[in-house]
Motif scaffolding. Structure first.
Motif, PDB file in Angstrom:
ATOM      1  N   ASN A 166       0.817  -1.219   0.000  1.00 29.97           N
ATOM      2  CA  ASN A 166       0.000   0.000   0.000  1.00 29.97           C
ATOM      3  C   ASN A 166       0.847   1.264   0.000  1.00 29.97           C
ATOM      4  O   ASN A 166       0.469   2.267  -0.616  1.00 29.97           O
ATOM      5  CB  ASN A 166      -0.934  -0.007   1.215  1.00 29.97           C
ATOM      6  CG  ASN A 166      -1.931  -1.157   1.162  1.00 29.97           C
ATOM      7  OD1 ASN A 166      -2.360  -1.569   0.083  1.00 29.97           O
ATOM      8  ND2 ASN A 166      -2.292  -1.691   2.330  1.00 29.97           N
ATOM      9  N   SER A 167       1.963   1.237   0.698  1.00 30.72           N
ATOM     10  CA  SER A 167       2.800   2.436   0.800  1.00 30.72           C
ATOM     11  C   SER A 167       4.026   2.397  -0.107  1.00 30.72           C
ATOM     12  O   SER A 167       4.778   3.368  -0.157  1.00 30.72           O
ATOM     13  CB  SER A 167       3.256   2.620   2.254  1.00 30.72           C
ATOM     14  OG  SER A 167       3.937   1.464   2.713  1.00 30.72           O
ATOM     15  N   ARG A 188       4.048   5.035  -2.876  1.00 29.46           N
ATOM     16  CA  ARG A 188       4.090   6.398  -2.363  1.00 29.46           C
ATOM     17  C   ARG A 188       5.499   6.822  -1.968  1.00 29.46           C
ATOM     18  O   ARG A 188       5.878   7.994  -2.129  1.00 29.46           O
ATOM     19  CB  ARG A 188       3.145   6.518  -1.160  1.00 29.46           C
ATOM     20  CG  ARG A 188       3.025   7.950  -0.628  1.00 29.46           C
ATOM     21  CD  ARG A 188       1.870   8.122   0.329  1.00 29.46           C
ATOM     22  NE  ARG A 188       2.041   7.356   1.577  1.00 29.46           N
ATOM     23  CZ  ARG A 188       1.320   6.275   1.884  1.00 29.46           C
ATOM     24  NH1 ARG A 188       0.416   5.816   1.024  1.00 29.46           N
ATOM     25  NH2 ARG A 188       1.511   5.649   3.027  1.00 29.46           N
TER      26      ARG A 188
END
Length: 353
Positions: free
Chosen positions: A106-107, A110
């Motif tokens: 998920n990260s 980013r």
């Protein structure tokens, strides 16, 4: 023996340059393969190109046993350390990237950006350069090299001494060495040279054994390899813990296969480089142990084969990358002669689709 070693090194250098250029061309022509992991593989291929184009020719010169000035010999021996150390750091970066990609999906996108990764790669190059050229800053065997050079020159014939003078006069470091080496000033242009500035050039004649074992092997090689081993073991522990989840297994199957391939690269690196480091350890820790020159040359060949194994393993294990390499080899490389003839206008030649 020297002739056979030089021939094998020459053939290996051509194979390394060809395969790693193919990797670079594949990422150039296939945009769908341009993601962070493959960018790191591209950087690894560039380092392997340096091994094939420069490190192996330097190794061939060292195997000839030429009489060279100290800093010229030191430069020839330092460059392979830079490319090897960069490969180690890059394998560590690849391991960290793979771990983050699988465990933090998920990260990952980013925080892990191409620009940040390239800055990290540049830092790895800088750190590898500092480690590789540290012997040129003083951690070397200058005194022993000078002593051996004086002993060799003292027993040499007049014709050999003339050859030493001509060689020293033509070296690119000649003017610089007159300021660096201890002793009275020399006039290279007049053909006067202090014989202590020349010596038998080899990998171990300029490097301190403590530098090769305690710093290069224990600190700069073993520690990153142990860190990589811990990262991949933790990664496979996470994968095994989620093995029960079919959704996780299907979603991460490609990344898991990539992780296994990259772990195989680390294993091949250990197999290729550890024998040479073991020989250096024996030379330092067991001075009375007998070493054979043929084994030394075989260990050097094995270490250079790592630069050939990297692209082959990645192409064979990654099916999409392997198919892209095969496509580039067939349609971009083998068809180059036909494309050259097609550049001349002819009504009988039809353009390729």
């Amino acid at each position: 023996m020297y002739l056979g070693f030089v021939v094998l090194e020459g053939l290996l250098a051509m194979a390394i340059i060809s395969t790693n250029l193919l990797v670079c061309a594949t990422l150039c022509f296939h945009k769908e393969l341009r993601h962070i992991t493959n960018y790191l593989i591209l950087c690894l291929a560039v380092a392997d190109l340096g091994v094939g184009a420069l490190a192996i020719p330097f190794s061939m010169v060292l195997s000839m046993g030429y009489t060279l000035s100290f800093y010229t010999c030191l430069f020839l021996t330092c460059f392979p350390l830079v490319t090897t150390q960069f490969s180690i750091f890059l394998l560590l970066v690849i391991a960290v990237n793979t771990h983050l990609k699988i465990t933090l999906p998920n990260s990952y996108a980013r925080y892990v950006k191409k620009g940040r990764v390239m800055v990290l790669v540049a830092f790895c190059w800088l750190l590898s350069l500092l480690i590789g050229i540290s012997p040129m800053m003083g951690w070397n065997r200058l005194a022993q090299y000078v002593e051996d050079g004086n002993r060799t020159t003292a027993v040499s014939s007049p014709s050999e001494r003339v050859a030493f003078i001509i060689l020293a006069r033509d070296l690119p470091y000649a003017g610089f060495l007159s300021k660096v080496y201890p002793g009275p000033p020399q006039n290279f242009s007049a053909g006067v040279v202090h014989h202590g500035h020349l010596g038998h050039c080899s990998f171990t004649s300029v490097f301190s054994p403590e530098y090769l074992v305690y710093f290069v092997f224990f600190t700069c090689t073993l520690l990153p390899l142990v860190a990589m081993l811990g990262i991949y073991l933790d990664l496979f522990r996470v994968v095994h813990g989620h093995f029960q989840s079919q959704v996780f297994w299907v979603a991460k199957r490609g990344e898991i296969q990539t992780a296994r391939t990259l772990f195989l690269l680390v294993g091949v690196f250990c197999v290729c480089w550890l024998p040479l480091h073991v020989i250096y350890c024996l030379q330092l820790l067991c001075p009375t142990c007998q070493t054979y020159e043929s084994l030394d040359n075989l260990a050097i060949l094995l270490s250079h084969m790592n630069s050939l194994a990297n692209p082959l393993i990645y192409a064979l294990r990654k099916k999409d990358f392997g198919r892209a390499c095969h496509s580039v080899l067939l349609h971009r490389v083998l068809h180059l002669p036909r494309l050259w003839f097609c550049s001349h206008p002819s009504p009988k030649v039809h353009p390729q689709t």
